[in-house]
Design an enzyme around this catalytic site. Structure first.
Site, PDB file in Angstrom:
ATOM      1  N   HIS A 122       0.995  -1.549  -0.362  1.00 10.34           N
ATOM      2  CA  HIS A 122      -0.429   0.010  -0.094  1.00 10.34           C
ATOM      3  C   HIS A 122       0.941   1.394   0.071  1.00 10.34           C
ATOM      4  O   HIS A 122       0.320   1.855   0.462  1.00 10.34           O
ATOM      5  CB  HIS A 122      -1.553  -0.250   1.337  1.00 10.34           C
ATOM      6  N   ASP A 123       2.488   1.484  -0.298  1.00 14.91           N
ATOM      7  CA  ASP A 123       2.579   2.308  -0.475  1.00 14.91           C
ATOM      8  C   ASP A 123       4.260   1.985  -1.251  1.00 14.91           C
ATOM      9  O   ASP A 123       5.590   2.677  -0.688  1.00 14.91           O
ATOM     10  CB  ASP A 123       2.864   2.967   1.110  1.00 14.91           C
TER      11      ASP A 123
END
Length: 281
Positions: A122-123
């Site tokens: 997610h990043d």
């Protein structure tokens, strides 16, 4: 990985960065160079987020992922990767198709393992990709920072429903609060490949794109055989993206062959879980 209940003594400490509630530094621990994150805040939410990152990172064993050497209630101690981030490398100029596809292949190799473990990063962005020795090769990729990650193995997702992420690299559904969909990481890898080739991400107005009020994308960079993959990965519709990191890797390998680039000796999924044999210094 070792777990301690008391703060570990560090020497030769040098500050690197400070974020809300957490500061980072280089140091020496047990005679080796390390990168240390230390919790500075004392509120329960900051502690929960910090411990979430530690639990996820400690569960991972892959040569292209930086896992902690030790954790304490307020410290995450990682091996120090000498060479800098992919972002630092891109600040000197874009990569050519050989280098860009190698880096993307290394990231996809790590992401394939993550997704098999039930973890969505997610990043994914150049700031969270280290390059061992500063060289943009697939086997120099070292994926870091699981502070925004989602893990199916944990009973509680402390980031549930949030819009956490980096706007230029987060998928539209992630902006809407959707968590744990591996296809969100594939979108980010598509942006990362675009950035490697162009020197900038695809959407100048990233928030406008994420909110659905802007659709203008910069022209696809690099040679044409890479365009279908980037176009698919950057789709707003998750169903139009590759089905998995392994499938995206297959498409990237096919594009490299079309460009007459040599095949990469990527580890098989079974072998990929072995710990790294190098000790970054």
């Amino acid at each position: 990985m070792q777990e301690f209940q008391t703060t570990q003594p560090l020497s030769n400490r040098a500050p690197l960065a400070e974020q809300p509630g957490v500061y980072s530094e280089s140091a020496e621990w047990c005679g080796q160079p390390v990168f240390v994150k230390t919790l500075a805040a004392d509120d329960p939410d900051s502690l929960a987020r910090f411990q979430h990152e530690g639990r996820v990172a400690a569960s991972l064993r892959h040569p292209l992922i930086v896992s902690p050497l030790a954790i304490t209630p307020t410290q995450l101690i990682f091996p120090f990767v000498e060479g800098g981030t992919l972002r630092e490398r891109l600040e000197r100029g874009p990569l050519d198709e050989q280098q860009a596809t190698e880096v993307a292949s290394g990231v996809l190799c790590a992401v394939t393992y993550l997704h098999a473990q039930g973890v969505t990063h997610h990043d994914l962005k150049p700031e969270n990709v280290m390059l061992l020795g500063g060289q943009p090769r697939w086997n120099n990729v070292r994926l870091i920072d699981f502070g925004m990650s989602h893990s199916r193995a944990l009973p509680l997702d402390i980031h549930s429903g949030t819009r956490m992420g980096t706007p230029h690299f987060m998928a539209p559904e992630q902006f809407l609060g959707v968590r744990g969909d591996p296809r969100s990481d594939l979108y980010s890898v598509g942006v990362l490949l675009f950035d490697c080739l162009a020197g900038h991400p695809p959407y100048e107005d990233a928030l406008g794109w994420l909110a659905g009020i802007r659709d203008r994308r910069a022209e696809l960079p690099g040679p044409e055989p890479l365009h279908p993959l980037m176009r698919s990965a950057l789709s707003r519709d998750r169903a139009q993206r590759p089905l998995s990191a392994a499938e995206m890797q297959h498409h990237l390998t096919s594009a490299r062959l079309e460009l007459n680039l040599p095949p990469l000796p990527l580890p098989t999924p079974d072998a990929a879980a072995a710990p790294a044999t190098d000790t970054p210094a």
